[in-house]
Design an enzyme around this catalytic site. Structure first.
Site, PDB file in Angstrom:
ATOM      1  N   GLU A 153      13.823  50.127  -8.986  1.00 35.42           N
ATOM      2  CA  GLU A 153      15.126  49.603  -9.420  1.00 35.42           C
ATOM      3  C   GLU A 153      14.978  48.130  -9.784  1.00 35.42           C
ATOM      4  OE1 GLU A 153      18.115  50.482  -6.454  1.00 35.42           O
ATOM      5  OE2 GLU A 153      17.615  52.604  -6.460  1.00 35.42           O
ATOM      6  N   HIS A 161      22.750  52.028  -9.135  1.00 39.35           N
ATOM      7  CA  HIS A 161      22.900  51.821  -7.681  1.00 39.35           C
ATOM      8  C   HIS A 161      24.267  51.196  -7.369  1.00 39.35           C
ATOM      9  CE1 HIS A 161      20.437  51.240  -3.749  1.00 39.35           C
ATOM     10  NE2 HIS A 161      21.716  51.414  -3.470  1.00 39.35           N
ATOM     11  N   ARG A 195      18.171  56.999  -1.121  1.00 39.93           N
ATOM     12  CA  ARG A 195      17.162  56.061  -1.607  1.00 39.93           C
ATOM     13  C   ARG A 195      16.269  56.807  -2.594  1.00 39.93           C
ATOM     14  NH1 ARG A 195      19.939  52.451  -0.360  1.00 39.93           N
ATOM     15  NH2 ARG A 195      19.501  50.723   1.050  1.00 39.93           N
TER      16      ARG A 195
HETATM   17  C1  GLV Z   1      23.126  50.510  -0.378  1.00 40.71           C
HETATM   18  O1  GLV Z   1      22.287  51.147  -0.901  1.00 40.71           O
HETATM   19  C2  GLV Z   1      23.126  50.140   1.004  1.00 40.71           C
HETATM   20  O2  GLV Z   1      22.128  50.393   1.699  1.00 40.71           O
HETATM   21  O3  GLV Z   1      24.121  49.553   1.448  1.00 40.71           O
END
Ligand code: GLV
Length: 324
Positions: free
Chosen positions: A266, A285, A237
């Site tokens: 983000e 991401h 994260r």
């Molecule tokens: C992606 O970041 C997730 O938490 O699945």
């Protein structure tokens, strides 16, 4: 009558059909205040919600008095106020296993792309700069046999260790809350404290969830402990890393490069200084973002919601104490 649920994510047709065979589904584009207002009756009736990437806290819960289960299409759940859900007896379901290998592939992609400067040199080729035999200004650094440090030895950390150990002959260091016997036995991983990991690793790879303990775990002080030749990889994260401090460390040459799939904000703002640094590979991401894995995550989330609302939960519950 079927229980009512709110769906705030687009599902493949077959999964939507599966959800609709169990529930009366109201689909919304997001959990925005406008949607909460416009679909107030549906939220007031909802016993379940399914979606991803939206904040679910006390304010949201005040609109859903009948809620019994929330199913997120993700492994991470830092966008949920778990205590608030738990105190209301609401089960929080997530998708921890189906994305492991895919996210580990993304982390290895970042290791390779940063070390070999794959994105940067590919752009130079596209720009027509490859006009002769390449010189040292196109070279990268080796990945194989370098030391890979992993912060967070969960499922994804373990899958990364497997790739690095068997695929790239890399010694593995790790730091986690607990010793991980399987990582040590299968991949020869060595447990060490954070400072040792930072000082000895050629790649520092973050695979940690965001919690009060991990927020800004890596800041200026920690970056200063890394080798100047080392590369930071973050696919956990964004806020685990103090992004301002990271930018400064990259600008000052305190570390060699960074490969990032997650950011403090983000989508990453287009004016982020990270985007003008050649030694940064920034991904949007995409950790779990393959067709196969995103389908499997959505299917898992649908099954999780069905299990939670029919009292048949066997796995994937973040707060199993509410099931008792
Ligand atoms: C992606 O970041 C997730 O938490 O699945």
């Amino acid at each position: 009558m079927k229980p009512s649920v709110i769906l705030y994510k687009t599902l493949p047709d077959d999964l939507l059909a599966r959800l609709e065979s169990h529930f009366s589904v109201t689909q919304v584009s997001s959990l925005s205040p406008e949607n909460l207002q416009q679909h107030a009756d549906a939220f007031a009736k909802a016993e379940g919600i399914l979606g991803s990437s939206e904040t679910v806290g006390k304010e949201f819960l005040s609109h859903t008095p009948k809620l019994r289960a929330a199913s997120t299409v993700s492994v991470g759940y830092d966008n949920f106020d778990v205590d608030a859900l738990t105190s209301r007896g609401i089960a929080l379901m997530h998708t921890p296993t189906v994305l492991t290998e895919t996210v580990a592939d993304t982390m290895m992609t970042l290791v390779l792309a940063t070390a070999r400067r794959a994105v940067e040199v590919a752009e130079r080729v596209k720009a027509g700069e490859w006009t002769g035999s390449i010189g040292a200004d196109w070279f990268g650094i080796d990945v194989h046999h370098k030391t890979l440090g992993i912060l967070g030895m969960g499922r994804i950390g373990l899958a990364l260790a497997q790739r690095a150990h068997f695929g790239f002959n890399m010694p593995i260091l790790y730091n986690a809350r607990r010793h991980h016997q399987e990582a040590e036995d299968r991949f020869n991983a060595r447990y060490c404290d954070l400072d040792t990991l930072l000082a000895e690793s050629d790649f520092v790879c973050i695979s940690l969830p965001l919690t009060d303990e991990t927020y800004h775990l890596i800041g200026a002080e920690q970056l200063a402990k890394m080798k100047s030749s080392a590369i930071l990889i973050n696919a956990g994260r964004g806020p685990v890393v103090d992004e301002k401090a990271l930018i400064q460390a990259l600008v000052d040459g305190k570390i060699h490069a960074a490969g990032l799939d997650v950011f403090e904000q983000e989508p990453l703002p287009v004016d982020s200084p990270l985007l003008s640094l050649p030694n940064v590979v920034a991904l949007p991401h995409i950790g779990s973002a393959t067709h196969e894995t995103r389908y499997n995550m959505a299917a898992c989330a649908v099954d999780n919601l069905i299990a939670a609302l029919t009292g048949d939960v066997k796995e994937n519950c973040v707060n199993p104490q509410v099931l008792k």
